[in-house]
Write a protein that holds these residues in place. Structure first.
Motif, PDB file in Angstrom:
ATOM      1  N   ARG A 223      10.224   2.166  10.352  1.00  0.00           N
ATOM      2  CA  ARG A 223      10.410   1.473   9.072  1.00  0.00           C
ATOM      3  C   ARG A 223      11.832   1.605   8.543  1.00  0.00           C
ATOM      4  N   ARG A 240      -0.225   5.253   6.820  1.00  0.00           N
ATOM      5  CA  ARG A 240       0.419   6.557   6.621  1.00  0.00           C
ATOM      6  C   ARG A 240      -0.596   7.685   6.665  1.00  0.00           C
ATOM      7  N   GLU A 243      -1.995   9.663   3.681  1.00  0.00           N
ATOM      8  CA  GLU A 243      -1.192   9.266   2.525  1.00  0.00           C
ATOM      9  C   GLU A 243      -1.450   7.823   2.115  1.00  0.00           C
ATOM     10  N   LEU A 248       4.697  -4.060   2.610  1.00  0.00           N
ATOM     11  CA  LEU A 248       6.005  -4.608   2.251  1.00  0.00           C
ATOM     12  C   LEU A 248       5.956  -6.121   2.298  1.00  0.00           C
ATOM     13  N   GLU A 254       7.381  -3.606  -2.506  1.00  0.00           N
ATOM     14  CA  GLU A 254       6.455  -2.829  -1.699  1.00  0.00           C
ATOM     15  C   GLU A 254       5.392  -2.211  -2.585  1.00  0.00           C
ATOM     16  N   ILE A 255       4.209  -2.072  -2.013  1.00  0.00           N
ATOM     17  CA  ILE A 255       3.092  -1.459  -2.727  1.00  0.00           C
ATOM     18  C   ILE A 255       2.556  -0.332  -1.853  1.00  0.00           C
ATOM     19  N   ARG A 256       2.348   0.817  -2.459  1.00  0.00           N
ATOM     20  CA  ARG A 256       1.761   1.947  -1.734  1.00  0.00           C
ATOM     21  C   ARG A 256       0.391   2.235  -2.316  1.00  0.00           C
ATOM     22  N   LEU A 257      -0.599   2.199  -1.456  1.00  0.00           N
ATOM     23  CA  LEU A 257      -1.973   2.385  -1.910  1.00  0.00           C
ATOM     24  C   LEU A 257      -2.519   3.700  -1.384  1.00  0.00           C
ATOM     25  N   ARG A 258      -3.277   4.369  -2.228  1.00  0.00           N
ATOM     26  CA  ARG A 258      -3.990   5.582  -1.816  1.00  0.00           C
ATOM     27  C   ARG A 258      -5.368   5.171  -1.329  1.00  0.00           C
TER      28      ARG A 258
END
Lengths: 381, 376
Positions: A223, A240, A243, A248, A254-258
């Motif tokens: 990345r 991830r 995590e 993207l 970008e969005i980071r999801l749990r």
């Protein structure tokens, strides 16, 4: 915990394959030879499992079970390994008629070792040589010629979904053709040796680029490499592990999801393949074709379900162990349970007996062949 | 407004700035600025106006990165309602980020789980890790960091601001706060285990506790039991829009914590509900007075370790002042994060209507940076 009520706008968790669409897979096609490894690190050579492998193949197997029409394209040997490979893929409904046999050539085998007990339970190692005879198990089959690809893929049309796990001239030719016909390309690189033209060309052709945070190029996380920024895909998804997921978008976002994860994975191999299959199933081919227009809420629901499916896959041995042992209905019930309670239903994860039965006894192959990998022994051996 | 360029920082004790953000930006902003805008997104629509103002005012800056901490609280008894509201707010926020312009632009939206299954707060660690992995890598390149505190859970806000404060001690740091001209009652229910934000005191240290009080009397009690302070100096809001709010808090507490723990009314201090620099000054005064007192009265009673612990159980403006004092004086905060929030649907809809009309202008508070450099 009730995540379903928040993000599940889809009526069905894993919708069946849509009419008229066909899924082609191509890239790294291999047989997985899996050994159980004891706590002291010794592999059990008396019992093994032979499974069709490779990211694209695994995704096709999952999608076939969900009701999609799938076929794998490539060149393999005509050895015993190829017979096992075809048999395994066909058992899931994957069409192997487009796997071209090369007479006298060998099919790639990947040797896996998995610890199923002890403090290192879930530890997974990979190798390229047979643990019994030490033979290197690389394929020597010649890749497909352009003319062969043309004839094999004449049916490609605007309802073709191509799933690719390696960038090479063959997969690029397929991707070119699929995009020319208005179809959809998903690229999930499991391994990138170098940032060459094949890689950038395939990324540019893909609507969806999906990869794991373990993917590196020259020691650098994928990345963070410039090729990851190649223009083309409507969306990049990086899984991830515990995590969560990183998404993207080309519009500088970008969005980071749990997402939920399981505490006692048995074998993490293949989690990403199960994730991708579920993601494709939930979003659907038309959604993939118009990823840029997909509502983020719908995307999140799909990612959440996919992540749960990927997590459930880690409870089973082998890259698609979950697909051997549990029905799609069982899987859907388990996804629903995880989404509502955080845990799969009791009895969903395999018990010790099922784990033991995963491996089959090695059958003696005569003096001329290795009983484990089936390769012909050299005369002096 | 820039007083000098010495590396020495003065606290915002005598000189400080707060005012409407649009007026401030007219005299401050220019094209070369590289901005990091941080905000929290949940069920509270008050996150919307600051972002809308940033979109309107900061369209020509050189760099505009946004970091949205989108918090999820699966332990919330009202999870379904609050999640639905979060989705509505997120839709507004995403639309605003899509409409933004700048020479360089990037939006990070990071989901943060507030609690684990055991009701332990995990969001603070998650937000710090995600921050470092995204905009944190470029933190030195920003000329200004602006944090909208309007809808940011305190535990996340405190952690992140402390982190930025440590990593970027010389940069400009601003807070934005949007207040709606309607009464917004958000009922809290339950709370996680109290914990320290900052260095915990040594085991035998005597604790002087300075809680800045609001309506959270139950959490006040829980924190008291956790800290077991040898003395309590509560601060209540006054003046405030409702001039009786401070009295009401004392009356509520009088029948519970104040009486039982023998907190004398003479210990009670007042600070403006609307000016964080006022409570900042009060807290700094407590700490400085204590230092003087200890120096002058060293003896058997005061030779032991003594720690001042602060807690913010109050509105956002006061909480910001508490945090600022904690950062400047190196104080440890003790906090207990509520687990459930209840907001009436009508209030939510009224608030959403107000916040989505692009009429509310947040107040900007200059927390650190050029304004506070000494003339050298």
């Amino acid at each position: 915990m009730n995540r379903l009520s928040r993000r599940d706008p889809v009526a069905r968790l894993l919708p069946p394959g849509p009419d008229g669409w066909n899924v082609l897979g191509s890239g790294f096609v291999a047989l997985d030879l899996v050994h159980e490894v004891a706590a002291n690190g010794d592999a059990n050579l008396d019992r093994v499992a032979y499974l069709g492998g490779g990211t694209a193949s695994n995704i096709l197997c999952h999608l076939s079970r969900f009701g999609w029409q799938t076929a794998i394209v490539g060149a393999i040997g005509d050895d015993e390994t190829s017979v096992r490979l075809r048999s395994d893929l066909q058992a899931f409904g994957v069409d192997t008629a487009t796997l071209v046999p090369r007479p006298g050539r060998r099919t790639t085998t990947i040797v896996h070792g998995v610890q199923t007990r002890g403090p290192d339970r879930g530890r997974h190692t990979f190798g390229r040589s047979c643990l019994a005879c030490s033979e290197m198990l690389r394929s020597d089959a010649e890749p497909l010629e352009p003319a062969e690809i043309e004839s094999l893929t004449a049916a490609i049309n605007d309802r073709t979904l191509l799933i690719v796990d390696r960038a090479n001239p063959l997969t690029n030719m397929l991707a070119d053709k699929v995009r020319q016909q208005g179809g959809v390309v998903v690229f999930e690189p499991g391994h990138i040796k170098a940032a060459d033209e094949n890689v950038t060309r395939l990324i540019a052709n893909a609507q969806l680029l999906k990869f794991s945070d373990h993917l590196t190029v020259g020691g650098i996380p994928f990345r963070e490499t410039p090729i990851c920024r190649t223009n083309g895909p409507d969306m990049l998804i990086e899984t991830r592990s515990t995590e969560g997921v990183r998404v993207l978008f080309p519009e500088h976002r970008e969005i980071r999801l749990r997402v939920p994860s399981h505490r006692r994975p048995l074998d993490s191999a293949g989690a990403g393949d199960a994730f991708t299959a579920a993601l494709v199933a939930v979003i659907g081919p038309e959604g993939l074709r118009n990823l840029a227009a997909l509502e983020i809420r719908t995307l999140e629901a799909a990612i959440l379900i996919a992540q749960v499916v990927g997590g459930l896959a880690t409870l089973f041995l082998g890259a698609k162990g979950i697909a051997y042992d549990r029905s799609v209905e069982n899987l859907v019930d388990a996804v629903r349970a995880v989404l509502t309670t955080g845990e799969p239903p009791a009895g969903f994860a395999p018990n010790d007996l099922e784990i033991a039965h995963f491996f089959e006894p090695v059958v003696a192959n005569g003096d001329s062949k290795c009983s484990v990998c089936g390769t012909r022994k050299a005369p002096h051996a | 407004m820039t007083l000098g360029s010495s590396a020495m920082h003065l606290p915002p004790y005598h000189v400080n700035y707060h005012g409407p953000f649009d007026q401030f930006w007219k005299s401050y902003g220019h094209r070369d600025r590289r901005i990091l805008f941080i905000f929290g997104a949940g069920y509270d629509p008050r996150a919307i106006p600051a972002l809308a103002t940033v979109r309107r005012l900061l369209g020509e800056v050189a760099t505009l990165d946004t970091f949205c901490a989108r918090f999820t609280n699966r332990s919330d008894d009202n999870f379904a309602d609050n999640s639905r509201r979060s989705d509505i707010c997120l839709a507004f926020l995403r639309q605003l980020t899509r409409e933004m312009t700048a020479k360089e632009l990037y939006h990070h939206e990071v989901e943060v789980d507030m609690f684990d299954d055991g009701l332990n707060v995990i969001g603070d660690q998650q937000i710090q890790t995600e921050f470092d992995d995204t905009v944190g890598r470029r933190l030195d390149t920003y000329t200004d960091v602006i944090v909208d505190v309007s809808a940011f859970p305190r535990v996340l806000l405190f952690t992140l601001l402390r982190h930025i404060w440590k990593r970027r001690p010389d940069g400009n740091l601003f807070a934005l706060l949007t207040e709606a001209p309607i009464e917004v009652r958000i009922a809290e229910r339950g709370h996680g285990t109290p914990r320290y934000l900052g260095d915990p005191p040594n085991r035998d240290t005597r604790i002087l506790w300075v809680p800045v009080l609001g309506a959270a009397i139950e959490r006040f009690r829980t924190l008291y039991e956790f800290l077991k302070p040898f003395d309590v100096v509560p601060i209540v809001p006054f003046p405030a829009k409702n001039p009786r709010v401070g009295d009401n808090i004392i009356i509520d507490a009088w029948h519970g914590p104040f009486d039982r723990w023998k907190v004398p009314l003479t210990n009670v201090m007042y600070a403006s509900a609307d000016n964080p620099f006022d409570v900042f000054r009060k807290l700094v005064d407590v700490v400085e007075s204590l230092k003087v007192f200890r120096d002058e009265n060293a003896g058997p009673y005061y030779d032991q370790d003594l720690s001042v612990i602060v807690s913010a159980l109050s509105g956002r403006s006061l909480s910001l002042g508490v945090l600022l004092a904690a950062l400047h004086e190196g104080l440890t905060l003790c906090h207990s994060q509520p687990t459930s929030y209840e907001l009436e649907e009508k209030t939510f809809l009224d608030l959403l209507a107000l916040c989505s009309r692009d009429e509310l202008v947040p107040t900007v508070y200059w927390l650190a940076g050029d304004l506070y450099r000494s003339a050298g």
